[in-house]
Structures are given as C-alpha cells and as structure tokens.
Design an enzyme around this catalytic site. Structure first.
Site: not given
Length: 374
Positions: A20, A270
């Site tokens: 994140d 990600e």
C-alpha cells in the site's frame, strides 16, 4: 481551480507490509515531481514506511521528503486544511472530521482502488458514489490494463532508465562465483508460497540458478528449506544447481534495478507486480491471497488479458506455472518446463511492456480527470 500548486491529499493505511505505501509513495512522488503539485501523503504506520524511506523521522507529525509532505495519520488526527483533490487509497476510509470539513469546501474526492485485470473494472471505473448524508460525492478510480481504466503507475522516464540499465552491465547485485550460464532469478513472494517445491526443482535442474532474495518475510520458509535457524543479508546457501543469496532490504529504486537485472522475477501483490511488467522480463506473479479463492479469479483475469499474443505452448507453460504457484502446489516438472520456455516468454514480456507503456499512466489519468472534473 488551476493545476499550479494544486493541493492533493493522499490517505494511506498500511495493511499489507509495503504494498500500500509502496504504491502511494510512488504516486505521490510522481505527482509532485512531474506535475508540480503540492502533495501531502497521510500515513498511519510511519515505522513501516521508514523501511522504504530511511530518511523518514517517525517522531515528526509532518515532514517533507523528496518534494512530498508526509503527515502522520495518528489516532488523534488533526488537519489544517482541505486539499483541492483528496485520494482515499484502497478504500482506507477518511477520518470523519475531515469528511465533515469537506462538505463546506468540496474537493475532487477519489477512491483509488486496487489493480485488477478483471473485465468489470472498465464498467466501474469513474463511477460516482454520493455521500449518504453530505453534499459530497467520491469517484471510483480503477487502475487497469486498458484505455478504459485508470492505467498503470509508471514514471515518465522509467522506460528510458530501464533501457539504459539493461544496456549496461549487470554488475548491480552481482554475486560471487556465479556460473556464466546461470539463470538469474529474483524471488519475492508471500510466505505461504511453495518455496520447498521451487527450490527442490531448481536444485535438480540442468541449468545453474542464482536466486536473489531481498530481506522480507520470505526468509522464514527459505531458512526452513536450508535447515538453518536464521538468515541474514549476505548469507549464501547452495544445493545442486541452486545458489541462493540473501540481499538486504531494498528501497524501491534498488528493487527496480534488481528486476531489470534478472532473467526471471517472482513478484507478489500490486507494487512489485507492476514493476515486473515494466522490467520487460519474464515474471511470475503471486496475487494477494484472499478468501474464497478470489485471488485465483484475479490471476486468471490477468493471464487471459496478458498472454494471448504469446505462442500457445509457451503461454500454456507460463499460465500453468502461475496457477500452481498461486495455489502453492508446483508439479515436479513445472520449473524445468518454465525454464525452457523463457526465451519465448522474454520476447513477449518485452513486447507487452512496450505496448502497455504506450497508454497513459495512472498519474496522468488522475491529473486529466481532475482537470475535467465537473
């Protein structure tokens, strides 16, 4: 509203180690550097962020690093202003006082979602969501792989820097006594990954493998395989054709260089996934593990979107390895089949990197959206 010194607030709660904050930091820095925006990044867990940003002082409520203001999102959250643009990263839910203050001076409010290659993303990208009690609306912004999504995070000069690095030597992260024909592999995965199965296959393969592992939570299963209590940066273990080297924790720019220098990269989540795509080298992506096997749905969507231009045989090998890796079950011959398919996969990875880089990136699409916001 003008773009000059426009104020952007990005809110980030650190949930999954460095994924994140990794995405939010890259985005914040790019917006500040390439668009001259006044960017403030709110972060709840400064000690975690500090590993990516060693200069970060975890005792300060607010500080400026590399052109970005980093503010501590503490339990007693306090703020001095509402930004022109507010990004709620990954549905982190803004503090109530900040939302209430936004009602008096509504900003462009964006909910930045996780990256997915699923088809429904195009439909939900840019959909508005009115607040249930205040005269506010936020807009869902989905990164993605098509022109009808929010694009992929990519700095303006990244491809040029990558090409220059790959045209030079691979001295960075060089390791001692590596065979000239060794396959260079970087390994970053969730601890549940089938490390023992992968290492066993690599060790019994017909080509030497130099596996470079940055310090992370992955060291526990790696140490278990080599039957050692702990692993430290600088440690080196070998078994058969496999040679494993433990690297120190890498900051983002260093990690990019590692990906650029390897023949094959194992990535997860990600942030490292996107960077592996931009590296233009073969990679194996492990999606974030979710209940009801939702992560396997995301993986299948990506494979269906990413692989088609590749020849059938190599695509089948690559897809099969991805599925088995994500399910933590590698067949005995999976590694050897993947290693032999790498030349074809290399060409495909390079072409896909170029094709995706022809699209506008995430930061550019955000700026365009804000400019046209009604």
């Amino acid at each position: 509203m003008t773009d000059k010194r426009q104020r952007w607030d990005i809110f980030c709660r650190i949930v999954d180690n460095y994924g994140d904050i990794g995405v939010c930091w890259r985005l914040a820095r790019q917006l500040a550097h390439e668009y001259a925006l006044d960017v403030r990044l709110w972060v709840d867990a400064l000690p975690v962020a500090q590993r990516l940003l060693p200069a970060l002082d975890t005792q300060l409520a607010e500080q400026v690093l590399d052109g970005v203001t980093i503010a501590h999102w503490s339990p007693d959250f306090q703020f001095d202003r509402i930004a022109d643009v507010v990004i709620e990263a990954f549905a982190c839910e803004l503090p109530d006082p900040y939302i209430n203050a936004m009602a008096a001076q509504p900003p462009v409010w964006i909910n930045l979602e996780y990256l997915s290659a699923e088809a429904w993303v195009e439909e939900f990208h840019l959909q508005p969501s009115p607040h249930p009690r205040l005269a506010l609306k936020k807009t869902f912004f989905f990164p993605g792989f098509t022109e009808n999504t929010g694009g992929l995070l990519r700095e303006r000069h990244l491809m040029k820097e990558r090409d220059a690095a790959q045209a030079g030597s691979s001295a960075t992260f060089s390791v001692m006594a590596s065979p000239a024909d060794a396959l260079r592999v970087s390994l970053f995965a969730y601890p549940q990954a089938n490390i023992a199965g992968l290492f066993t296959a690599m060790a019994s393969g017909d080509r030497p493998v130099v596996c470079l592992i940055p310090e992370s939570s992955l060291l526990a299963p790696v140490s278990q395989f080599f039957d050692t209590e702990t692993l430290q940066p600088g440690d080196h273990y070998s078994q058969g054709s496999l040679s494993v080297h433990i690297l120190p924790f890498l900051r983002q720019a260093e990690y990019d260089q590692l990906l650029w220098s390897c023949d094959l990269n194992f990535v997860r989540g990600e942030d490292s996934w996107i960077r592996a795509i931009w590296a233009g080298r073969p990679f194996v992506w492990q999606p974030y593990i979710q209940s009801e096997d939702t992560h396997l749905v995301k993986l299948e969507a990506f494979l269906q979107r990413y692989l088609p231009p590749l020849g059938t045989a190599a695509a089948d090998v690559w897809a099969t390895f991805h599925r088995q890796w994500a399910q933590e079950q590698l067949a005995a011959d999976s590694w050897s089949r993947l290693a032999h398919a790498l030349p074809a996969i290399q060409q495909h990875a390079s072409q896909q990197s170029q094709a995706l880089a022809a699209q506008d990136d995430l930061a550019a699409k955000l700026v365009i959206f804000v400019r046209n916001f009604q």
